[in-house]
Design a protein around this motif. Structure first.
Motif, PDB file in Angstrom:
ATOM      1  N   ASP A 115      -7.316  44.811  35.063  1.00 25.00           N
ATOM      2  CA  ASP A 115      -7.510  44.554  36.491  1.00 25.00           C
ATOM      3  C   ASP A 115      -8.770  43.738  36.759  1.00 25.00           C
ATOM      4  O   ASP A 115      -9.121  43.483  37.915  1.00 25.00           O
ATOM      5  CB  ASP A 115      -7.605  45.880  37.266  1.00 25.00           C
ATOM      6  CG  ASP A 115      -6.250  46.554  37.397  1.00 25.00           C
ATOM      7  OD1 ASP A 115      -5.230  45.876  37.143  1.00 25.00           O
ATOM      8  OD2 ASP A 115      -6.204  47.735  37.753  1.00 25.00           O
ATOM      9  N   LEU A 116      -9.472  43.359  35.653  1.00 25.89           N
ATOM     10  CA  LEU A 116     -10.707  42.567  35.730  1.00 25.89           C
ATOM     11  C   LEU A 116     -11.803  43.265  36.533  1.00 25.89           C
ATOM     12  O   LEU A 116     -12.584  42.632  37.239  1.00 25.89           O
ATOM     13  CB  LEU A 116     -10.418  41.182  36.319  1.00 25.89           C
ATOM     14  CG  LEU A 116      -9.529  40.279  35.458  1.00 25.89           C
ATOM     15  CD1 LEU A 116      -9.183  38.996  36.191  1.00 25.89           C
ATOM     16  CD2 LEU A 116     -10.187  39.965  34.128  1.00 25.89           C
ATOM     17  N   HIS A 117     -11.854  44.588  36.394  1.00 23.74           N
ATOM     18  CA  HIS A 117     -12.933  45.357  37.008  1.00 23.74           C
ATOM     19  C   HIS A 117     -14.076  45.577  36.023  1.00 23.74           C
ATOM     20  O   HIS A 117     -15.164  45.993  36.411  1.00 23.74           O
ATOM     21  CB  HIS A 117     -12.414  46.716  37.484  1.00 23.74           C
ATOM     22  CG  HIS A 117     -11.440  46.608  38.621  1.00 23.74           C
ATOM     23  ND1 HIS A 117     -10.404  47.488  38.810  1.00 23.74           N
ATOM     24  CD2 HIS A 117     -11.331  45.704  39.615  1.00 23.74           C
ATOM     25  CE1 HIS A 117      -9.707  47.140  39.871  1.00 23.74           C
ATOM     26  NE2 HIS A 117     -10.255  46.059  40.377  1.00 23.74           N
ATOM     27  N   ASP A 118     -13.810  45.323  34.748  1.00 29.62           N
ATOM     28  CA  ASP A 118     -14.805  45.583  33.715  1.00 29.62           C
ATOM     29  C   ASP A 118     -14.547  44.625  32.558  1.00 29.62           C
ATOM     30  O   ASP A 118     -13.471  44.038  32.441  1.00 29.62           O
ATOM     31  CB  ASP A 118     -14.710  47.029  33.237  1.00 29.62           C
ATOM     32  CG  ASP A 118     -15.921  47.461  32.430  1.00 29.62           C
ATOM     33  OD1 ASP A 118     -16.910  46.702  32.417  1.00 29.62           O
ATOM     34  OD2 ASP A 118     -15.880  48.528  31.813  1.00 29.62           O
ATOM     35  N   GLY A 119     -15.542  44.472  31.704  1.00 22.28           N
ATOM     36  CA  GLY A 119     -15.397  43.611  30.544  1.00 22.28           C
ATOM     37  C   GLY A 119     -16.633  42.766  30.314  1.00 22.28           C
ATOM     38  O   GLY A 119     -17.524  42.689  31.164  1.00 22.28           O
TER      39      GLY A 119
END
Length: 293
Positions: free
Chosen positions: A89-93
């Protein structure tokens, strides 16, 4: 043993809540099905795991042993699922990028500004390199990809995608004002040139440019960074090839002047270099797409 993972999952939730009904609600299933699964699991393991009492479900000694291990496994799986969901979900990374100086300022930073507004949870790690070092980092898998200025083909498994093209202009300080008529590169050869060091791709580019025109490229001053070139030109130490956007403000204020030459100045490319042997993460792919637009 080859026991269905779902059996262990159902056992875990029944044991956790000490209730078939609560476990069935948690997993959106029906209670009779859960009772059947527990009986099958007990049959496969050859021991009783749960016991019904007037106060609800309790674990047998064997059930406690199984639950202590299953709890660790289920917790780890749920944690992994949550982490992957956050990443997808592109909330972290984390994205690690190699970048040469010109490519950093002209292509990467403007795209990063937009990317971070859309994906604030993604962390960005930038490694500032010369072009050759940035490419080597991609080759060795030390970065997700690199943004560099290059005019060379790259060996497999490296892949280069052109993001933008930049054309340099030749500028000089007050002592190097010429007429609006273009002058020849041969005339430039005699003037004090300012350029990046021999180990850089831009030096190699202009070395070949002069060589192709039958001339010798011998900078009088070698700068450590692109940012150092313009102040040296403003202070009348010599002339130099730089991207027009770098000189725009100084040109407007008449601190430097464009020197037009007859020979076409070579076009430089800003490229995204990646390694086909190392698949990009979802976050890195998203930023890559942003850079290509």
């Amino acid at each position: 043993m080859n026991i269905n993972y779902e059996y262990y999952k159902i056992f875990y939730y029944v044991a956790k809540y000490k209730s078939f009904t609560r476990a069935a609600e948690e997993l959106s299933n029906n209670q009779p099905n859960f009772s059947r699964v527990i009986k099958l699991l007990e049959h496969e393991l050859g021991c009783r795991l749960l016991k019904r009492t007037n106060h609800g479900i309790i674990l047998t000694p064997e059930g406690k042993i199984l639950y202590s291990h299953i709890k660790i496994a289920i917790d780890r799986i749920v944690q992994a699922e949550d982490e992957l969901l956050s990443i997808t979900d592109l909330h972290d990374g984390v994205i690690t990028i190699g970048a040469s100086e010109t490519a950093l300022y002209m292509a990467l930073l403007p795209s990063l500004n937009k990317f971070k507004k859309s994906h604030p949870g993604i962390r960005i790690n930038i490694k500032n390199h010369l072009t050759k070092e940035a490419v080597e980092s991609v080759k060795n898998g030390l970065v997700d990809f690199s943004i560099v200025t290059t005019h060379k083909d790259l060996p497999k498994p490296l892949i280069s995608t052109t993001i933008m093209e930049i054309k340099d202009i030749l500028v000089g300080g007050p002592s190097y004002q010429f007429s609006n008529e273009p002058i020849s590169l041969k005339d430039i050869e005699q003037l004090p040139l300012i350029c990046m060091g021999e180990e850089t791709m831009v030096y190699e580019l202009y070395f070949n440019y002069f060589k192709e025109n039958g001339l010798t490229f011998k900078p009088e001053f070698e700068a450590a960074t692109t940012d150092q070139i313009l102040p040296m030109i403003i202070n009348d130490l010599g002339i130099g090839f730089i991207p027009k956007m770098y000189a725009a403000d100084a040109l407007k204020k008449k601190k430097v002047y464009e020197i037009k030459i007859k020979e076409d100045i070579p076009v430089r490319k800003i490229c995204l270099v990646e390694n086909s042997e190392y698949p990009l993460s979802i976050a890195a792919t998203e930023l890559k797409n942003e850079l290509k637009h």
